[in-house]
Structures are given as structure tokens and as C-alpha cells.
Scaffold this motif. Structure first.
Motif, PDB file in Angstrom:
ATOM      1  N   ALA A  23       0.850  -1.192   0.000  1.00 11.22           N
ATOM      2  CA  ALA A  23       0.000   0.000   0.000  1.00 11.22           C
ATOM      3  C   ALA A  23       0.886   1.243   0.000  1.00 11.22           C
ATOM      4  N   ILE A  24       0.772   2.055  -1.041  1.00  6.55           N
ATOM      5  CA  ILE A  24       1.549   3.286  -1.186  1.00  6.55           C
ATOM      6  C   ILE A  24       0.615   4.457  -0.899  1.00  6.55           C
ATOM      7  N   PRO A  25       0.977   5.365   0.014  1.00  7.07           N
ATOM      8  CA  PRO A  25       0.093   6.498   0.310  1.00  7.07           C
ATOM      9  C   PRO A  25      -0.185   7.325  -0.946  1.00  7.07           C
ATOM     10  N   SER A  26      -1.447   7.710  -1.136  1.00  7.76           N
ATOM     11  CA  SER A  26      -1.784   8.554  -2.286  1.00  7.76           C
ATOM     12  C   SER A  26      -2.029  10.000  -1.863  1.00  7.76           C
ATOM     13  N   ASP A  27      -2.005  10.263  -0.549  1.00 12.22           N
ATOM     14  CA  ASP A  27      -2.039  11.648  -0.068  1.00 12.22           C
ATOM     15  C   ASP A  27      -1.348  11.729   1.281  1.00 12.22           C
ATOM     16  N   TYR A  28      -0.938  12.945   1.641  1.00  5.51           N
ATOM     17  CA  TYR A  28      -0.291  13.198   2.915  1.00  5.51           C
ATOM     18  C   TYR A  28      -0.964  14.421   3.515  1.00  5.51           C
ATOM     19  N   ASP A  29      -1.754  14.213   4.565  1.00  2.00           N
ATOM     20  CA  ASP A  29      -2.508  15.296   5.203  1.00  2.00           C
ATOM     21  C   ASP A  29      -3.328  16.082   4.190  1.00  2.00           C
ATOM     22  N   GLY A  30      -3.967  15.370   3.262  1.00  2.00           N
ATOM     23  CA  GLY A  30      -4.830  16.008   2.274  1.00  2.00           C
ATOM     24  C   GLY A  30      -4.118  16.534   1.048  1.00  2.00           C
ATOM     25  N   VAL A  31      -2.794  16.433   0.992  1.00  2.00           N
ATOM     26  CA  VAL A  31      -2.025  16.870  -0.178  1.00  2.00           C
ATOM     27  C   VAL A  31      -1.832  15.655  -1.089  1.00  2.00           C
ATOM     28  N   PRO A  32      -2.254  15.728  -2.353  1.00  2.00           N
ATOM     29  CA  PRO A  32      -2.130  14.568  -3.241  1.00  2.00           C
ATOM     30  C   PRO A  32      -0.675  14.246  -3.569  1.00  2.00           C
ATOM     31  N   LEU A  33      -0.325  12.955  -3.486  1.00  2.00           N
ATOM     32  CA  LEU A  33       1.018  12.503  -3.821  1.00  2.00           C
ATOM     33  C   LEU A  33       1.095  11.919  -5.227  1.00  2.00           C
ATOM     34  N   SER A  34      -0.053  11.613  -5.814  1.00  2.00           N
ATOM     35  CA  SER A  34      -0.158  11.128  -7.191  1.00  2.00           C
ATOM     36  C   SER A  34       0.816   9.995  -7.506  1.00  2.00           C
ATOM     37  N   PRO A  35       0.766   8.874  -6.764  1.00  2.00           N
ATOM     38  CA  PRO A  35       1.696   7.785  -7.055  1.00  2.00           C
ATOM     39  C   PRO A  35       1.478   7.200  -8.438  1.00  2.00           C
ATOM     40  N   GLU A  36       2.579   6.922  -9.119  1.00  2.00           N
ATOM     41  CA  GLU A  36       2.535   6.302 -10.439  1.00  2.00           C
ATOM     42  C   GLU A  36       3.574   5.189 -10.476  1.00  2.00           C
ATOM     43  N   VAL A  37       3.106   3.955 -10.622  1.00  2.00           N
ATOM     44  CA  VAL A  37       4.002   2.803 -10.647  1.00  2.00           C
ATOM     45  C   VAL A  37       4.670   2.728 -12.014  1.00  2.00           C
ATOM     46  N   THR A  38       6.005   2.633 -12.014  1.00  2.00           N
ATOM     47  CA  THR A  38       6.749   2.553 -13.267  1.00  2.00           C
ATOM     48  C   THR A  38       7.253   1.147 -13.540  1.00  2.00           C
ATOM     49  N   GLY A  39       7.178   0.251 -12.545  1.00  2.00           N
ATOM     50  CA  GLY A  39       7.573  -1.130 -12.785  1.00  2.00           C
ATOM     51  C   GLY A  39       7.625  -1.952 -11.522  1.00  2.00           C
ATOM     52  N   VAL A  40       7.426  -3.264 -11.679  1.00  2.00           N
ATOM     53  CA  VAL A  40       7.597  -4.230 -10.597  1.00  2.00           C
ATOM     54  C   VAL A  40       8.347  -5.415 -11.188  1.00  2.00           C
ATOM     55  N   THR A  41       9.463  -5.782 -10.551  1.00  2.00           N
ATOM     56  CA  THR A  41      10.271  -6.902 -11.029  1.00  2.00           C
ATOM     57  C   THR A  41      10.632  -7.814  -9.868  1.00  2.00           C
ATOM     58  N   ASP A  42      11.229  -8.969 -10.201  1.00  2.00           N
ATOM     59  CA  ASP A  42      11.784  -9.841  -9.174  1.00  2.00           C
ATOM     60  C   ASP A  42      13.284  -9.535  -9.060  1.00  2.00           C
ATOM     61  N   ALA A  43      14.004 -10.335  -8.285  1.00  2.00           N
ATOM     62  CA  ALA A  43      15.433 -10.078  -8.050  1.00  2.00           C
ATOM     63  C   ALA A  43      16.255 -10.147  -9.327  1.00  2.00           C
ATOM     64  N   SER A  44      15.806 -10.943 -10.315  1.00  2.00           N
ATOM     65  CA  SER A  44      16.567 -11.084 -11.563  1.00  2.00           C
ATOM     66  C   SER A  44      16.210 -10.015 -12.591  1.00  2.00           C
ATOM     67  N   GLY A  45      15.215  -9.171 -12.280  1.00  2.00           N
ATOM     68  CA  GLY A  45      14.790  -8.131 -13.215  1.00  2.00           C
ATOM     69  C   GLY A  45      13.621  -8.534 -14.085  1.00  2.00           C
ATOM     70  N   ALA A  46      13.115  -9.760 -13.899  1.00  2.00           N
ATOM     71  CA  ALA A  46      11.952 -10.203 -14.672  1.00  2.00           C
ATOM     72  C   ALA A  46      10.696  -9.507 -14.161  1.00  2.00           C
ATOM     73  N   SER A  47       9.831  -9.125 -15.056  1.00  2.00           N
ATOM     74  CA  SER A  47       8.603  -8.414 -14.710  1.00  2.00           C
ATOM     75  C   SER A  47       7.704  -9.268 -13.823  1.00  2.00           C
ATOM     76  N   VAL A  48       7.115  -8.635 -12.802  1.00  2.00           N
ATOM     77  CA  VAL A  48       6.154  -9.287 -11.909  1.00  2.00           C
ATOM     78  C   VAL A  48       4.784  -8.676 -12.192  1.00  2.00           C
ATOM     79  N   PRO A  49       3.778  -9.504 -12.476  1.00  2.00           N
ATOM     80  CA  PRO A  49       2.447  -8.941 -12.718  1.00  2.00           C
ATOM     81  C   PRO A  49       1.875  -8.343 -11.431  1.00  2.00           C
ATOM     82  N   PHE A  50       1.044  -7.309 -11.596  1.00  2.00           N
ATOM     83  CA  PHE A  50       0.405  -6.703 -10.423  1.00  2.00           C
ATOM     84  C   PHE A  50      -0.907  -6.073 -10.832  1.00  2.00           C
ATOM     85  N   GLU A  51      -1.783  -5.919  -9.853  1.00  2.00           N
ATOM     86  CA  GLU A  51      -3.036  -5.189 -10.025  1.00  2.00           C
ATOM     87  C   GLU A  51      -2.994  -3.998  -9.082  1.00  2.00           C
ATOM     88  N   ALA A  52      -3.416  -2.824  -9.547  1.00  2.00           N
ATOM     89  CA  ALA A  52      -3.420  -1.609  -8.732  1.00  2.00           C
ATOM     90  C   ALA A  52      -4.851  -1.166  -8.480  1.00  2.00           C
TER      91      ALA A  52
END
Length: 199
Positions: A23-52
Motif C-alpha cells: 500500500a503506497i500512500p496517495s495523499d499526505y494530510d490532504g495533499v495529493p502525492l499522485s503515485p505512479e508505478v513505473t515497474g515491478v520486477t523480481d530479483a533477476s529483473g523479470a517483470s512481476v504482474p500486479f493489479e493496482a
């Protein structure tokens, strides 16, 4: 802020879990942080599927697919955040005040470390006033921090019996261009939130 988190999770050696939920915070005391995921990988760099999914002020990432995972699994999550440097009236400075590993984990952490790499113009504007805190939310227990270097680094000792949170705070005299190019890397080892998926 460009963030790269390395989370090492230990799963049981039987079919129970299909990954973790981060869970990544999307706001801090009402200020939007606008999280944008740019990638998820495993230790070898292979892509890991995810749902947001946005849930109660957090961007929740369900990492993995319908396959069960066992033993040690490494997840490298890359994302960006906005509005992380804020002005605080009680200090008269701009600050990066951040819970590195958060407070919502149900499992303990064996180790947490952080590096904050700053753009040269941002590093030059630092006042030298920095702090690291360890312990439950609201703790004032300080931990060692190397604030004179770039990147700034800290590796607090955690209590093994419970999840812990700590904050790194750096203050600047004035807001300057380039602060968004700062980068934080958090490494975590031990058990972490596990995810079960039912059909």
C-alpha cells in the motif's frame, strides 16, 4: 520523488500465498502525492504482474498472479510521487518528512535501510538539519543518519518482535527546481504482508 523499493519476503513452504500487497500512500494530510508505478520486477529483473487499486488514501498493489509462492521472494517496486517536499510553519523550512516502511504491516521487518539521492542543486540548499526516527508511529527515538553525504543514508536497528516505522527528515531554506529528481531506495528484509486470492 523517484522511489525504488526492494522487499524481500519469506513465505511458508506450502501453498498458501500468491504474493504481497504493498500500500503506497496517495495523499499526505490532504495533499495529493499522485503515485505512479513505473515497474515491478523480481530479483533477476523479470517483470512481476500486479493489479493496482485505490483504497482509502492508498494505492494498493497486489503483486503476483494466481500462482502460489514459497520461500524467499524478492519484489522490486519502482514508482514516482509528487508533493513530497512541504513547508512547515513550525520550522520555517521546506522538509521531506517520510515514513520509509510505514506503519500498516502485520509482519515484522528484519532490516530496513534507506538512501536518498539528491540533485546537486537540492543538496546545496540543505540546511544540515536532518533526523531519523525509529519505532512505532509518533516515536521520538532517533537512529543514526549520514546526512552529510549524498546520498543520505540510514539503517536503523529494528525491534524484531513488531513492525516498526521510521522517518528521515531533511530541511531546506528555499524551494528549488530539481527536487522532483530526488530518489529514495528502501530495502526491506523479513516477512511482509501476504496476499491470498480466492476465485
Amino acid at each position: 520523488l523517484e522511489v525504488v523499493e526492494t522487499i524481500v519476503a519469506r513465505f511458508p513452504e506450502f501453498d498458501q500465498n500468491r504474493g504481497i500487497i504493498r500500500a503506497i500512500p496517495s495523499d499526505y494530510d490532504g495533499v495529493p502525492l499522485s503515485p505512479e508505478v513505473t515497474g515491478v520486477t523480481d530479483a533477476s529483473g523479470a517483470s512481476v504482474p500486479f493489479e493496482a487499486m485505490e483504497t482509502g488514501g492508498f494505492l494498493e498493489l497486489a503483486l503476483g498472479d494466481d500462482s502460489f509462492v514459497r520461500g524467499v521472494q524478492t519484489y522490486v517496486i519502482s514508482y514516482t510521487l509528487e508533493n513530497v517536499v512541504r513547508s512547515f510553519e513550525n520550522t520555517g523550512s521546506d522538509e521531506l518528512f517520510w515514513d520509509i516502511n510505514g506503519t500498516g504491516w502485520g509482519q515484522p521487518f528484519g532490516r530496513v535501510s534507506v538512501e536518498i539521492a539528491l540533485a546537486d542543486d537540492v543538496a546545496a540548499a540543505l540546511t544540515g538539519n536532518a533526523a531519523c526516527y525509529v519505532g512505532p508511529q509518533g516515536s521520538t527515538e532517533q537512529c543514526p543518519i549520514d546526512a552529510a553525504a549524498n546520498p543520505i543514508s540510514a539503517s536503523p536497528r529494528l525491534r524484531p518482535s513488531s513492525p516498526e516505522s521510521w522517518r528521515a527528515s531533511g530541511r531546506r531554506r528555499e524551494r528549488r527546481a530539481g527536487s522532483r529528481s530526488s530518489r529514495s531506495t528502501a530495502s526491506r528484509a523479513a516477512s511482509t504482508s501476504c496476499r491470498r486470492r480466492t476465485s
